[in-house]
Design a protein around this motif. Sequence first.
Motif, PDB file in Angstrom:
ATOM      1  N   ASP A 159       8.710  -2.609  -8.810  1.00 59.55           N
ATOM      2  CA  ASP A 159       8.047  -1.199  -9.275  1.00 59.55           C
ATOM      3  C   ASP A 159       6.653  -1.040  -8.377  1.00 59.55           C
ATOM      4  O   ASP A 159       6.249  -1.880  -8.054  1.00 59.55           O
ATOM      5  N   THR A 160       6.367   0.211  -8.542  1.00 57.62           N
ATOM      6  CA  THR A 160       4.893   0.388  -7.805  1.00 57.62           C
ATOM      7  C   THR A 160       4.239   1.396  -8.923  1.00 57.62           C
ATOM      8  O   THR A 160       5.082   1.640  -9.882  1.00 57.62           O
ATOM      9  N   ASP A 161       2.991   1.564  -8.834  1.00 58.97           N
ATOM     10  CA  ASP A 161       2.251   2.568  -9.613  1.00 58.97           C
ATOM     11  C   ASP A 161       2.368   3.979  -9.214  1.00 58.97           C
ATOM     12  O   ASP A 161       1.859   4.752 -10.047  1.00 58.97           O
ATOM     13  N   ALA A 162       2.989   4.243  -8.221  1.00 61.46           N
ATOM     14  CA  ALA A 162       2.992   5.498  -7.735  1.00 61.46           C
ATOM     15  C   ALA A 162       4.387   6.316  -8.588  1.00 61.46           C
ATOM     16  O   ALA A 162       5.205   5.509  -8.726  1.00 61.46           O
ATOM     17  N   ALA A 163       4.112   7.588  -8.999  1.00 59.97           N
ATOM     18  CA  ALA A 163       5.073   8.331  -9.950  1.00 59.97           C
ATOM     19  C   ALA A 163       6.468   8.373  -9.028  1.00 59.97           C
ATOM     20  O   ALA A 163       6.327   8.892  -7.893  1.00 59.97           O
ATOM     21  N   GLY A 164       7.334   7.838  -9.682  1.00 60.51           N
ATOM     22  CA  GLY A 164       8.705   7.923  -9.231  1.00 60.51           C
ATOM     23  C   GLY A 164       9.220   7.232  -7.992  1.00 60.51           C
ATOM     24  O   GLY A 164      10.186   7.160  -7.498  1.00 60.51           O
ATOM     25  N   VAL A 165       7.965   6.049  -7.769  1.00 54.92           N
ATOM     26  CA  VAL A 165       8.313   5.448  -6.207  1.00 54.92           C
ATOM     27  C   VAL A 165       8.570   4.030  -6.821  1.00 54.92           C
ATOM     28  O   VAL A 165       7.745   3.325  -7.680  1.00 54.92           O
ATOM     29  N   GLY A 166       9.815   3.483  -6.155  1.00 57.82           N
ATOM     30  CA  GLY A 166       9.955   1.991  -6.285  1.00 57.82           C
ATOM     31  C   GLY A 166       9.906   1.395  -4.691  1.00 57.82           C
ATOM     32  O   GLY A 166       9.965   2.234  -3.893  1.00 57.82           O
ATOM     33  N   ALA A 191      10.340  -1.336   1.898  1.00 54.43           N
ATOM     34  CA  ALA A 191      10.377   0.419   1.945  1.00 54.43           C
ATOM     35  C   ALA A 191      10.207   0.821   0.472  1.00 54.43           C
ATOM     36  O   ALA A 191      10.770   0.365  -0.206  1.00 54.43           O
ATOM     37  N   VAL A 192       9.888   2.096   0.668  1.00 50.18           N
ATOM     38  CA  VAL A 192       9.573   2.879  -0.643  1.00 50.18           C
ATOM     39  C   VAL A 192      10.690   3.872  -0.749  1.00 50.18           C
ATOM     40  O   VAL A 192      11.140   4.556   0.337  1.00 50.18           O
ATOM     41  N   MET A 193      11.145   4.183  -1.974  1.00 49.91           N
ATOM     42  CA  MET A 193      12.237   4.884  -2.460  1.00 49.91           C
ATOM     43  C   MET A 193      12.055   5.559  -3.760  1.00 49.91           C
ATOM     44  O   MET A 193      11.481   5.055  -4.586  1.00 49.91           O
ATOM     45  N   PRO A 194      12.891   6.780  -3.849  1.00 53.49           N
ATOM     46  CA  PRO A 194      12.585   7.478  -5.176  1.00 53.49           C
ATOM     47  C   PRO A 194      13.384   6.786  -6.177  1.00 53.49           C
ATOM     48  O   PRO A 194      14.602   6.178  -6.037  1.00 53.49           O
ATOM     49  N   LYS A 195      13.119   6.661  -7.411  1.00 50.05           N
ATOM     50  CA  LYS A 195      13.482   5.988  -8.412  1.00 50.05           C
ATOM     51  C   LYS A 195      14.427   6.672  -9.262  1.00 50.05           C
ATOM     52  O   LYS A 195      14.401   7.924  -9.141  1.00 50.05           O
ATOM     53  N   HIS A 233       0.824  -1.196   0.098  1.00 49.67           N
ATOM     54  CA  HIS A 233      -0.022  -0.121  -0.026  1.00 49.67           C
ATOM     55  C   HIS A 233       0.767   1.058  -0.027  1.00 49.67           C
ATOM     56  O   HIS A 233       1.500   1.692   0.889  1.00 49.67           O
ATOM     57  N   VAL A 234       1.215   2.080  -1.159  1.00 49.75           N
ATOM     58  CA  VAL A 234       1.792   3.160  -1.521  1.00 49.75           C
ATOM     59  C   VAL A 234       0.779   4.174  -0.932  1.00 49.75           C
ATOM     60  O   VAL A 234      -0.264   4.359  -1.690  1.00 49.75           O
ATOM     61  N   PRO A 235       1.024   5.373  -0.188  1.00 47.55           N
ATOM     62  CA  PRO A 235       0.205   6.308   0.175  1.00 47.55           C
ATOM     63  C   PRO A 235      -0.310   6.853  -0.730  1.00 47.55           C
ATOM     64  O   PRO A 235       0.444   7.314  -1.947  1.00 47.55           O
ATOM     65  N   HIS A 236      -1.820   7.299  -0.895  1.00 48.27           N
ATOM     66  CA  HIS A 236      -2.259   7.975  -2.196  1.00 48.27           C
ATOM     67  C   HIS A 236      -1.555   9.382  -2.086  1.00 48.27           C
ATOM     68  O   HIS A 236      -1.743  10.059  -1.182  1.00 48.27           O
ATOM     69  N   GLY A 237      -1.439   9.436  -3.445  1.00 41.09           N
ATOM     70  CA  GLY A 237      -0.667  10.827  -3.777  1.00 41.09           C
ATOM     71  C   GLY A 237       0.905  11.003  -3.785  1.00 41.09           C
ATOM     72  O   GLY A 237       1.295  11.957  -4.113  1.00 41.09           O
ATOM     73  N   LEU A 238       1.566   9.880  -3.261  1.00 41.70           N
ATOM     74  CA  LEU A 238       2.750   9.975  -2.820  1.00 41.70           C
ATOM     75  C   LEU A 238       3.523   9.891  -4.388  1.00 41.70           C
ATOM     76  O   LEU A 238       3.169   9.157  -5.267  1.00 41.70           O
ATOM     77  N   ASP A 239       4.549  11.052  -4.479  1.00 40.02           N
ATOM     78  CA  ASP A 239       5.043  11.297  -5.874  1.00 40.02           C
ATOM     79  C   ASP A 239       6.675  11.678  -5.709  1.00 40.02           C
ATOM     80  O   ASP A 239       6.546  12.622  -5.201  1.00 40.02           O
ATOM     81  N   PHE A 240       7.435  10.727  -6.250  1.00 38.96           N
ATOM     82  CA  PHE A 240       8.950  11.080  -5.948  1.00 38.96           C
ATOM     83  C   PHE A 240       9.344  11.619  -7.161  1.00 38.96           C
ATOM     84  O   PHE A 240      10.584  11.659  -7.453  1.00 38.96           O
ATOM     85  N   SER A 241       8.675  12.185  -8.147  1.00 38.84           N
ATOM     86  CA  SER A 241       9.280  12.451  -9.389  1.00 38.84           C
ATOM     87  C   SER A 241       9.952  13.838  -9.415  1.00 38.84           C
ATOM     88  O   SER A 241      11.056  14.117 -10.245  1.00 38.84           O
ATOM     89  N   ARG A 242       9.816  14.529  -8.297  1.00 38.87           N
ATOM     90  CA  ARG A 242      10.465  15.731  -8.159  1.00 38.87           C
ATOM     91  C   ARG A 242      11.136  15.776  -6.662  1.00 38.87           C
ATOM     92  O   ARG A 242      11.302  16.656  -5.994  1.00 38.87           O
ATOM     93  N   TYR A 243      11.750  14.575  -6.512  1.00 39.03           N
ATOM     94  CA  TYR A 243      12.383  14.285  -5.181  1.00 39.03           C
ATOM     95  C   TYR A 243      13.559  15.173  -4.949  1.00 39.03           C
ATOM     96  O   TYR A 243      14.344  15.022  -5.672  1.00 39.03           O
ATOM     97  N   ASP A 244      13.763  15.577  -3.494  1.00 35.52           N
ATOM     98  CA  ASP A 244      14.917  16.516  -3.189  1.00 35.52           C
ATOM     99  C   ASP A 244      16.039  15.687  -2.518  1.00 35.52           C
ATOM    100  O   ASP A 244      15.893  15.457  -1.216  1.00 35.52           O
TER     101      ASP A 244
END
Length: 343
Positions: A295-302, A339-343, A173-184
């Motif tokens: 992979d996950t369905d969330a943007a930029g999230v592995g 754990a989830v991590m930015p791709k 379960h990746v939190p709704h809205g989580l988006d790592f595409s602009r991860y700092d």
Amino acid sequence: MKTNAGRFFEDYRVGDTIVHAIPRTVGSGERALYHALYPARHALSSADSFAQGCGLPASPLDDLIVFHTVFGKSVPDISLNAVANLGYAEARFHRPVWPGDTLASRSTVIGVKQNSNGKTGVVWVHTEGHNQHGDLVLDFKRWVMLRKRDLDAPAPETVVPELSDAVAPGSLHVPHGLDFSRYDTVAAGSPHRWSDYEVGEKIDHVDGVTIEEAEHMLATRLWQNTAKVHFDATNREDGRRLIYGGHVISMARTLSFNGLANAQMMVAINAGAHANPCFAGDTVRAWSEVLDKADTDAAGVGALRLRLVATKGDSGALPLRDEAGKYRPDVLLDLDYWAVMPK
């Protein structure tokens, strides 16, 4: 009689559901104490601004705050008279918990087995934690060794539940809205992303922390964990208070920041074992092994599947098991999680 001595092994029946008392509202105070005790540094649970840059409305509470709180609710009914908490499996974090949420929990007995000594037995439970809206935020299975009140009580029919080796990547379960595409990565403290890790890679987290009685007692009270072995030095034959296993989990997870700073959220615990007891004065070190990637369905999230090992010996060099297959005495924790991590 108005006092409660707690349940003993013979008091459990497979299928029983126990609603645990005392719901608890958690907030920024729990976060501040958690970060002071360990100290946790993952950016997503440290700063609203960072979380908002990742698509969330605010910074969620640390996943292990949720775990400890839900677990602590279950202790008076499940493990007050425990000899030891033995392990975990199939834990899923279903949705974030925000400051101001109220958590409550309940457990269903899914297995019982009396030990050959006739003095103790193992009980398996499935524990669920819900928020004030009735939404499931966390569930897990654990097993605990308990004393018998009456040594002459007949042994129950043995029921050992079948537990999965791991939570399937597709059910994370990746939190709704989580988006790592602009991860700092600068704000997060590390440039290493999901693609930089390889299956089979081992990471020595370098640092160590000596466990003290004072911090352990504060932590165990913070989570309202009332198990006697953590408080009462006369409860064990060696006269020592056992360090709460969750305290070791949080300490090891915090140590893992050095090497896994971008492993921002635990989304599942596949399996966990408290291999040996931990006591005040022990110095905890940790290392991790990458077991799998998904992979996950969330943007930029592995997702990374990680094995986190806590020891009171040399972290990176210590073999886990001896020639007989038993955990070596310096191994404290063997935890397998996603754990989830930015791709």
